[in-house]
Design a protein around this motif. Structure first.
Motif, mmCIF file in Angstrom:
data_model
loop_
_atom_site.group_PDB
_atom_site.id
_atom_site.type_symbol
_atom_site.label_atom_id
_atom_site.label_comp_id
_atom_site.label_asym_id
_atom_site.label_seq_id
_atom_site.Cartn_x
_atom_site.Cartn_y
_atom_site.Cartn_z
ATOM 1 N N ASP A 1 0.986 -1.195 0.081
ATOM 2 C CA ASP A 1 -0.015 -0.115 0.056
ATOM 3 C C ASP A 1 0.744 1.370 -0.021
ATOM 4 O O ASP A 1 0.602 2.273 -0.902
ATOM 5 N N LYS B 1 0.611 4.400 -2.733
ATOM 6 C CA LYS B 1 0.598 5.573 -2.280
ATOM 7 C C LYS B 1 1.616 6.686 -2.682
ATOM 8 O O LYS B 1 1.350 7.772 -2.786
ATOM 9 N N GLU C 1 -6.354 -0.114 -9.151
ATOM 10 C CA GLU C 1 -7.833 -0.002 -8.425
ATOM 11 C C GLU C 1 -7.451 0.518 -7.019
ATOM 12 O O GLU C 1 -8.044 1.375 -6.779
ATOM 13 N N LYS C 2 -6.432 -0.061 -6.359
ATOM 14 C CA LYS C 2 -6.179 0.555 -4.993
ATOM 15 C C LYS C 2 -5.714 1.967 -5.192
ATOM 16 O O LYS C 2 -6.120 2.830 -4.507
ATOM 17 N N LEU D 1 -6.673 4.106 -7.242
ATOM 18 C CA LEU D 1 -7.713 4.777 -7.488
ATOM 19 C C LEU D 1 -8.366 5.488 -6.301
ATOM 20 O O LEU D 1 -9.035 6.620 -6.293
ATOM 21 N N GLU D 2 -8.512 4.404 -5.316
ATOM 22 C CA GLU D 2 -9.273 4.575 -4.266
ATOM 23 C C GLU D 2 -8.539 5.791 -3.248
ATOM 24 O O GLU D 2 -9.253 6.786 -2.659
ATOM 25 N N TYR D 3 -7.015 5.517 -3.271
ATOM 26 C CA TYR D 3 -6.376 6.786 -2.423
ATOM 27 C C TYR D 3 -6.339 7.859 -3.101
ATOM 28 O O TYR D 3 -6.443 9.115 -2.694
ATOM 29 N N ARG E 1 -8.608 9.200 -5.064
ATOM 30 C CA ARG E 1 -10.046 9.817 -4.806
ATOM 31 C C ARG E 1 -10.148 10.385 -3.450
ATOM 32 O O ARG E 1 -10.599 11.589 -3.126
ATOM 33 N N LYS E 2 -9.654 10.007 -2.401
ATOM 34 C CA LYS E 2 -9.712 10.032 -0.878
ATOM 35 C C LYS E 2 -8.930 11.183 -0.960
ATOM 36 O O LYS E 2 -8.930 12.234 0.144
ATOM 37 N N ALA F 1 -11.935 0.239 -14.577
ATOM 38 C CA ALA F 1 -11.723 0.755 -12.983
ATOM 39 C C ALA F 1 -11.725 2.191 -12.783
ATOM 40 O O ALA F 1 -12.170 2.631 -11.872
ATOM 41 N N ALA G 1 -14.637 4.210 -10.375
ATOM 42 C CA ALA G 1 -14.205 5.024 -9.442
ATOM 43 C C ALA G 1 -14.761 6.447 -9.667
ATOM 44 O O ALA G 1 -14.940 7.300 -8.810
ATOM 45 N N GLY H 1 -20.164 5.777 -4.700
ATOM 46 C CA GLY H 1 -20.671 4.636 -4.231
ATOM 47 C C GLY H 1 -21.968 4.916 -3.462
ATOM 48 O O GLY H 1 -22.449 5.884 -3.167
#
Length: 110
Positions: free
Chosen positions: A21, A25, A62-63, A65-67, A69-70, A101, A105, A109
């Motif tokens: 991770d 990041k 994909e991971k 993209l989560e970070y 966006r956050k 993906a 994103a 959600g």
């Protein structure tokens, strides 16, 4: 006839590297590239997304993209030709899963 350059003997080709991770990041800190000392036109987030796309396997992307966006990253960021990363990579033969993906994103959600 020209032959393909050989890899340096001290450099091994890495395939399916496992990304932590923390490593994923690290891409959030991507610097916008420059050429001859001048920054390329376009949004910084475009280059962050593009670099991640080029470097990561789908699962890691994909991971990321989560970070992204956050952290408030813009998935609709454009380059100097008003192309989003989604549009830019749409002609790449293996981009389909990465585009899916990005689309996922972009979808809010529950």
């Amino acid at each position: 006839m020209k032959t393909a350059p050989k890899a340096r003997p001290d450099k091994q080709k890495v395939i399916d590297e496992v990304w932590t991770d923390g490593r994923v990041k690290e891409f959030l800190g991507t610097i916008t590239p420059s050429q001859a000392g001048e920054e390329f036109s376009g949004d910084h987030d475009f280059y962050v997304l593009l670099r991640a796309y080029h470097a990561m396997r789908l699962e890691d992307f994909e991971k990321f993209l989560e970070y992204f966006r956050k952290e408030g990253g813009d998935l609709q960021a454009t380059n100097g030709r008003d192309q989003t990363v989604r549009t830019f990579i749409s002609t790449h033969r293996k981009a389909g899963p990465f585009i899916a993906a990005i689309d996922a994103a972009l979808t809010p959600g529950p």
